[in-house]
Structure formats: C-alpha cells, structure tokens
Design a protein around this motif. Structure first.
Motif, PDB file in Angstrom:
ATOM      1  N   ARG A  78       1.308   4.527  -4.589  1.00 39.19           N
ATOM      2  CA  ARG A  78       0.772   5.680  -5.418  1.00 39.19           C
ATOM      3  C   ARG A  78       0.235   5.159  -6.780  1.00 39.19           C
ATOM      4  O   ARG A  78      -0.695   5.680  -7.448  1.00 39.19           O
ATOM      5  CB  ARG A  78       1.626   6.813  -5.542  1.00 39.19           C
ATOM      6  N   LEU A  79       1.095   4.182  -7.189  1.00 43.46           N
ATOM      7  CA  LEU A  79       0.930   3.504  -8.763  1.00 43.46           C
ATOM      8  C   LEU A  79      -0.484   2.889  -8.652  1.00 43.46           C
ATOM      9  O   LEU A  79      -1.389   2.928  -9.540  1.00 43.46           O
ATOM     10  CB  LEU A  79       1.967   2.880  -9.393  1.00 43.46           C
ATOM     11  N   ASN A  89      -2.069  10.779  -3.304  1.00 41.60           N
ATOM     12  CA  ASN A  89      -3.419  10.812  -3.267  1.00 41.60           C
ATOM     13  C   ASN A  89      -3.735   9.775  -4.799  1.00 41.60           C
ATOM     14  O   ASN A  89      -4.716   9.377  -5.049  1.00 41.60           O
ATOM     15  CB  ASN A  89      -4.428  11.572  -3.120  1.00 41.60           C
ATOM     16  N   GLY A  90      -2.435   9.551  -5.444  1.00 42.89           N
ATOM     17  CA  GLY A  90      -2.568   8.607  -6.819  1.00 42.89           C
ATOM     18  C   GLY A  90      -2.940   9.400  -8.011  1.00 42.89           C
ATOM     19  O   GLY A  90      -3.067   8.969  -8.935  1.00 42.89           O
ATOM     20  N   THR A  91      -2.728  10.955  -7.739  1.00 39.11           N
ATOM     21  CA  THR A  91      -2.961  11.653  -8.919  1.00 39.11           C
ATOM     22  C   THR A  91      -1.514  12.093  -9.428  1.00 39.11           C
ATOM     23  O   THR A  91      -0.404  12.252  -8.628  1.00 39.11           O
ATOM     24  CB  THR A  91      -3.894  12.974  -8.827  1.00 39.11           C
ATOM     25  N   ALA A 148      -3.450   1.634   0.880  1.00 39.45           N
ATOM     26  CA  ALA A 148      -4.282   2.755   1.067  1.00 39.45           C
ATOM     27  C   ALA A 148      -5.911   2.623   0.371  1.00 39.45           C
ATOM     28  O   ALA A 148      -5.871   1.792  -0.751  1.00 39.45           O
ATOM     29  CB  ALA A 148      -3.932   4.131   0.345  1.00 39.45           C
ATOM     30  N   LEU A 149      -6.668   2.913   1.007  1.00 39.78           N
ATOM     31  CA  LEU A 149      -8.151   2.849   0.343  1.00 39.78           C
ATOM     32  C   LEU A 149      -8.708   3.902  -0.399  1.00 39.78           C
ATOM     33  O   LEU A 149      -8.033   5.127  -0.279  1.00 39.78           O
ATOM     34  CB  LEU A 149      -9.114   2.889   1.567  1.00 39.78           C
ATOM     35  N   SER A 150      -8.995   3.737  -1.533  1.00 38.02           N
ATOM     36  CA  SER A 150      -9.630   4.934  -2.304  1.00 38.02           C
ATOM     37  C   SER A 150     -10.638   5.971  -1.703  1.00 38.02           C
ATOM     38  O   SER A 150     -10.364   6.946  -1.997  1.00 38.02           O
ATOM     39  CB  SER A 150     -10.320   4.326  -3.581  1.00 38.02           C
ATOM     40  N   SER A 151     -11.091   5.405  -0.791  1.00 34.17           N
ATOM     41  CA  SER A 151     -12.078   6.422  -0.028  1.00 34.17           C
ATOM     42  C   SER A 151     -11.077   7.529   0.914  1.00 34.17           C
ATOM     43  O   SER A 151     -11.570   8.472   1.325  1.00 34.17           O
ATOM     44  CB  SER A 151     -12.912   5.771   0.886  1.00 34.17           C
TER      45      SER A 151
END
Length: 335
Positions: free
Chosen positions: A326-327, A170-172, A20-23
């Motif tokens: 996710r991590l 989303n990584g949160t 996954a891209l951070s954008s």
C-alpha cells in the motif's frame, strides 16, 4: 502506462512477496517462498526438472535452487540465513532475484516505474537500511528493461502494520483512521525477531522500538522434541507441526499438539513479558495493538487475553507485505 509496487519481505523462514500494478491497484500478486537456497543439481525426472526451472536463478555464473525446490531437493532441517547479517550473503541475493523473477513472470504488462519496498527488523534497521538498499539496487538494476526505473525503499518491519491501518488497499489514505490523533501499539512476530513499536499521535516512540527473539525458538525446541520422539525433523514437517499441530506419519495424521505447546510455552512468555514492559499501564488507553507476522496465529489468543484491544487481520503473515505494498502504491502517485 502502468507502474508497479512490489514488496519483498525477506523473512528468515519465508520470503513474503506482494505486488500491485497502478492500473489495477486493488489486485494483488501474492507469493510465499520458503527461505531455503542450495546449489542447483542435475534432476533426472523431466517433470521435476521443468517445475524446478521456475525456482532456479543464476548468480555470478552459478545456478541455485530456491524456495520449495531447494526445500525438497535439499531435505533441509534449518532455514537459510539464521544470522543478523545475512542480507549481505549470496543466499539472500538468490532469494531476492527469485522473488523478482516470479513477480515479473506473473505480470502481463511492462511497468515503467517500479517502487520496491523492503523491510528490516526494528533492531537492525538503522545499521542495515543503506546496506540493503544499495545491494538490492546493484542486484536488480542490470535486470531492468530499457526505459524502466527502479526506486528501492527500506522500511522498519514494525512500521508496516501502521501502514496497513492508515492506507487503503488502493494506495490512498484511509480516512477512517487518523494516526496523528491516535495511539497504536505494534507487535510483529517474525521468525528471527519479534518487533515492537508504539505510535502516539503520529510520532514513533523511541523507547518502544524494541525486538526480542522470534519464532525460531519454537521451531528449534519443537525440532529437538520431535527428534527425541524419533519423528522426522525436516523443515517442511516441523512447519506442518507448528501450523496444524499434526504431521503425516505412514500416511496417517499424528497429533503433536502437546509437543507444540511445550515448545511454544517459553516463547509465548517472552513475548508477553516484553509487551508488558513496552506498553505497560498505557495499553488500556491505546486505540489498539496491531498484531501481525507469521507467529500471530500462535500468539494472538494469548495476546488478546492480556490486551483486549489487540487486533489482527485476516492474513497476519502477509501484514508486513500488504502494508508495504500500500505504501508503494501511494508513493507511485508522486513523480
């Protein structure tokens, strides 16, 4: 400016890849690559040759097929790397390079920071984590573009379901879960090993970190039973039998459910016995037991009968890869 979280979950039957891209953190690149490698051979059919180019890598001056191309062209009856130390061999390197190449071909932008998360069975994590991290860095750093940086994080596969629980896509952080005040069991059913873990109020219980054999027991027993019945035993056919309980024979479906049940019976008993030993009388007071891995579809019903608080996601085979993705996204939030 965008960054990339990429996971290569190097299973002994399938490399599960998720990125996954951070954008666009909730958008996934998702791949499953059969764990098969063979030296590349000349292909006379142009269409087949063009298709194989996407699954060909060069390593130390030699070309190799991997994934579906190697599975079909080699007519393999066993998966590559059926031993504990296979992370140190050429076949593993080829699959890592192949997974990396496929992800980089799929993304439309050039990420600046790349966080790669890889998993190891709980049984081998302590002894192999630095070996895998250093080998992967030496393999991939020469393939970075100017300005790109790579961070490799090696995790125990048994931790991934907990990350799947506690981190949002989303990584949160998932605020609906508080692992510091909860207790969760983990059963991650892979091809080579089945890994167990227990988290109690944020701490991993060392006595519960254990492994027993994985789904290879089912594949081996089923392959032998199919051979006795004079049925084909190539990997793709055995895989089809395990997943769908039928195979295609002379253009028609043939039910092999009874062979699958017989082949799986001993393995199911082994996993249930180990789960009883590890979780024991504490199972009822756990918030839940997360079941993941490629064998979850085969065992989840039996596990749920034994442990009513067992849960399983929509994609159990990709649970490790998703948890680690996710991590990786969360780690990209910190310089």
């Amino acid at each position: 400016m965008t960054h990339l979280s990429i996971v290569i979950d190097g299973g002994h039957s399938m490399f599960k890849v998720r990125a996954a891209l951070s954008s666009a953190p909730e958008v996934r690149i998702s791949l499953q690559i059969p764990t098969v490698v063979m030296p590349a051979i000349p292909l006379t059919n142009e269409q087949t040759r063009l298709r194989a180019e996407a699954e060909t890598v060069e390593l130390e001056g030699r070309q190799y097929f991997f994934g579906d191309t190697a599975l079909r062209q080699g007519r393999s009856e066993v998966f590559t790397g059926q031993n504990a130390n296979w992370i140190e061999n050429t076949q593993h390197d080829v699959l890592v390079l192949g997974a990396w190449r496929k992800v980089m071909s799929a993304i439309k932008s050039t990420p600046l920071r790349i966080h790669l998360v890889m998993g190891l069975p709980a049984k081998y994590f302590g002894a192999q984590k630095e070996i895998l991290r250093k080998r992967t860095i030496s393999l991939l750093e020469p393939r970075l573009l100017p300005g790109q940086t790579l961070k490799v994080m090696v995790q125990s596969q048994a931790d991934a379901p907990l990350q799947w629980l506690s981190i949002r896509p989303n990584g949160t952080l998932n605020k609906q879960r508080d692992l510091d005040n909860e207790a969760w069991g983990v059963i991650e059913i892979g091809h080579f090993t089945t890994d167990f873990a227990l988290s109690e109020r944020g701490s991993m219980m060392e006595y519960a970190v254990a492994s027993c054999p994985g789904m290879h027991l089912v594949y081996d027993a089923l392959s032998s039973a199919m051979a006795v019945e004079r049925l084909p035993t190539t990997l793709d056919i055995v895989e089809m039998a395990v997943r769908s309980r039928s195979i295609k024979l002379y253009g028609k479906p043939k039910d092999v459910g009874s062979l699958v049940d017989a082949a799986a019976a001993g393995f199911i008993a082994t996993v249930l016995d180990e789960a009883d030993r590890i979780f024991g009388g504490n199972a009822a007071v756990l918030d839940g037991i997360v079941v993941g891995g490629g064998g979850a579809e085969l065992l989840f019903k039996k596990l749920r009968e034994r442990f009513p608080n067992a849960i399983c996601g929509d994609e159990p085979r990709m649970m490790v890869a998703e948890g680690f993705c996710r991590l990786g996204l969360m780690s990209l939030a910190y310089p």
